[in-house]
Structures are given as structure tokens and as C-alpha cells.
Write a protein that holds these residues in place. Sequence first.
Motif, mmCIF file in Angstrom:
data_model
loop_
_atom_site.group_PDB
_atom_site.id
_atom_site.type_symbol
_atom_site.label_atom_id
_atom_site.label_comp_id
_atom_site.label_asym_id
_atom_site.label_seq_id
_atom_site.Cartn_x
_atom_site.Cartn_y
_atom_site.Cartn_z
ATOM 1 N N ALA A 10 0.839 -1.201 0.000
ATOM 2 C CA ALA A 10 0.000 0.000 0.000
ATOM 3 C C ALA A 10 0.873 1.250 0.000
ATOM 4 O O ALA A 10 1.705 1.436 0.900
ATOM 5 C CB ALA A 10 -0.912 0.002 1.223
ATOM 6 N N PRO A 11 0.720 2.137 -0.973
ATOM 7 C CA PRO A 11 1.580 3.317 -1.062
ATOM 8 C C PRO A 11 1.195 4.393 -0.051
ATOM 9 O O PRO A 11 0.021 4.560 0.296
ATOM 10 C CB PRO A 11 1.357 3.807 -2.491
ATOM 11 C CG PRO A 11 -0.027 3.358 -2.826
ATOM 12 C CD PRO A 11 -0.229 2.052 -2.107
ATOM 13 N N TYR A 12 2.209 5.131 0.409
ATOM 14 C CA TYR A 12 1.976 6.259 1.307
ATOM 15 C C TYR A 12 3.032 7.314 1.041
ATOM 16 O O TYR A 12 4.086 7.050 0.427
ATOM 17 C CB TYR A 12 2.016 5.817 2.773
ATOM 18 C CG TYR A 12 3.388 5.417 3.261
ATOM 19 C CD1 TYR A 12 4.282 6.351 3.775
ATOM 20 C CD2 TYR A 12 3.807 4.087 3.196
ATOM 21 C CE1 TYR A 12 5.541 5.988 4.216
ATOM 22 C CE2 TYR A 12 5.066 3.711 3.632
ATOM 23 C CZ TYR A 12 5.927 4.664 4.143
ATOM 24 O OH TYR A 12 7.187 4.294 4.569
ATOM 25 N N THR A 13 2.756 8.532 1.513
ATOM 26 C CA THR A 13 3.695 9.643 1.377
ATOM 27 C C THR A 13 3.760 10.400 2.700
ATOM 28 O O THR A 13 2.727 10.661 3.324
ATOM 29 C CB THR A 13 3.249 10.605 0.258
ATOM 30 O OG1 THR A 13 3.136 9.880 -0.975
ATOM 31 C CG2 THR A 13 4.256 11.727 0.074
ATOM 32 N N LEU A 14 4.979 10.748 3.114
ATOM 33 C CA LEU A 14 5.196 11.593 4.280
ATOM 34 C C LEU A 14 5.851 12.886 3.798
ATOM 35 O O LEU A 14 6.857 12.842 3.086
ATOM 36 C CB LEU A 14 6.112 10.905 5.298
ATOM 37 C CG LEU A 14 5.703 9.515 5.767
ATOM 38 C CD1 LEU A 14 6.805 8.902 6.635
ATOM 39 C CD2 LEU A 14 4.391 9.570 6.539
ATOM 40 N N VAL A 15 5.296 14.027 4.194
ATOM 41 C CA VAL A 15 5.842 15.320 3.778
ATOM 42 C C VAL A 15 6.265 16.080 5.034
ATOM 43 O O VAL A 15 5.422 16.478 5.846
ATOM 44 C CB VAL A 15 4.823 16.137 2.970
ATOM 45 C CG1 VAL A 15 5.509 17.384 2.394
ATOM 46 C CG2 VAL A 15 4.211 15.304 1.854
ATOM 47 N N PHE A 16 7.562 16.274 5.180
ATOM 48 C CA PHE A 16 8.144 16.896 6.368
ATOM 49 C C PHE A 16 8.444 18.366 6.088
ATOM 50 O O PHE A 16 8.927 18.726 5.011
ATOM 51 C CB PHE A 16 9.461 16.206 6.739
ATOM 52 C CG PHE A 16 9.339 14.755 7.099
ATOM 53 C CD1 PHE A 16 9.311 14.353 8.421
ATOM 54 C CD2 PHE A 16 9.264 13.780 6.107
ATOM 55 C CE1 PHE A 16 9.204 13.000 8.756
ATOM 56 C CE2 PHE A 16 9.160 12.434 6.426
ATOM 57 C CZ PHE A 16 9.126 12.050 7.753
#
Length: 280
Positions: free
Chosen positions: A215-221
Motif C-alpha cells: 500500500a503506497p503512502y507519502t510523508l511530507v516533512f
Amino acid sequence: MSHGTTTTRLRVRGETVAEYVPTPDLDQRLSPRPYLHPVRTLGGVVVTDILPEDHPHHLGVSVGVQDVDGYNLWGGKTYVRDQGYTWLDDHGRIVPESWGRQADNGFGQRLRWLGTDGQLLLTEDRTVSAGAIAGRDDAWLLDFAYSLTAPADRDVTLGSPATNGRPDGAGYGGFFWRAALGTVRVLTASGEGEDQVNGTSEPWLALVGEGAGGAPYTLVFSGLGEGDVWFTRAYGYPGVNIALAYRQTLTIPAGQRISRRHRVAVVDGALTRDQLAGLS
């Protein structure tokens, strides 16, 4: 598994998106400290890891520094100049002193950073909250703020393997997110890959990965403080650190404090660079 005696849950739109363990029961060599794990997307994808085989002292989302006036509050071996990584009896711990506000969407806490002998090194004030992002049902925002105050009678110096002689830019220490095991990409507005990202001070950094089952995910810091830079890994392990002492030590004068506030958008799906800027 919580590896702790109590757990505080953060909720967004009725969903538990993160669990906070303030007093983990861990080996002293891991530099026990509070952490967030598991952290999940709104769709339920776990995006953190804990006690991984490659670095057992990586604890989900936590704050740690490998050299705090000679004490290791990061965990694992200590980098010693002209020797490399060495097991030393120098591990400290970070322990709660008191709670502030507590709610479904966040909390405040005062913590003590202690040396191996129990000496007070720093006092930390921490506030953590989770919230919805307007107009999106695929993302939520973690807001993580902390300040470190030196004792009234002495300066405290923060260092890293890099400031202690490691030659390859391993200047890690501070807010650290150990991502879920798997293939990841790391990118900023102008670069991609850890070689291009490490040591930069771009306004945001994204980690795009895959959770269990692909399952794809994205974290934006976002939220670098003055003098901070990005330190990230995408090859040996997946993780993102907002580094406090990347190239040189950072001294907190006696009785003074440094403060940081970081934000992480936790998103279901793999976002493109064009989609990322609006989340920083």
C-alpha cells in the motif's frame, strides 16, 4: 506491541492515527525514550517501524541525540573519533516528568534528559497534536514541537557522529522518523535521492514508500529550525531526521533553550512532486 506501560492515542476524524508510549521498557543500550508507534495513514497503513533488526534503537517517531555532553541519548554504539562505532557505557534516557494538556488529538509533556548516572542534562517541553487537513480525506497532519533547556549552571553541547569524526556526513540527531521497512524514495523540490537531499535546507522533504501489502503512502516533512538540515536514508534503511548538529556541534547556553516545531503530512497514496508542495 507497545513495549511500554501506558499508551496515549491520537485520533483524527474518529480514527486512531498514532500511539504514543511515554515510558518504554527497553534495554538501557537503546537509550529508552518516548516514541510514537504505530503511526498510520487515515486508510490504516502503518508508516513507522520500531526495534528493527538493522538498528534496534530506532523507535518509531522520537527525539534523540547521540552526543549530549558525552552521553548517548540516541541508542546503539557511539561513534568515537579514530575508532569508529564502539559500545560504551554512556547511554542515557529520556523520562517524563509531568503531563500538560491531554486530549484525543494531542498532548503536552515535560521530560527530563538524563545521563547514565541520572544527571539532569536537559529539560524538554513537548507538544504533539494530530489534525485533519482541510479539503482532504486522504491525509492528516502531525504537529510536533519541542524545546530543550540547559540547566541554569552550565552549557550543554549537542553533537553527532559527524562532529565526532565520522567522515561521510552522518550528522544525525534530533527529531527522527524511522519509516516502515520497504522501498522508499526521498525528494525535495529540487533533488531526489539521499545523496542529493542530505545536508540541504529545502523547505520540505518527502518520503514516498510502501506499507504492508504494497500500500503506497507519502510523508511530507517541514519545519527546519535555524541551522537545521535534512538527514535521510533511503538505501540502507528508510528514515528522515531533522538534524541539529549536522556539520558542527550545537551549544545551548546555561539556562537557555532551543525550540523546534516540525510538521508531517501523512498521506495515503504516492504523491508526485507537483502534488507535494501544497502539503508542506
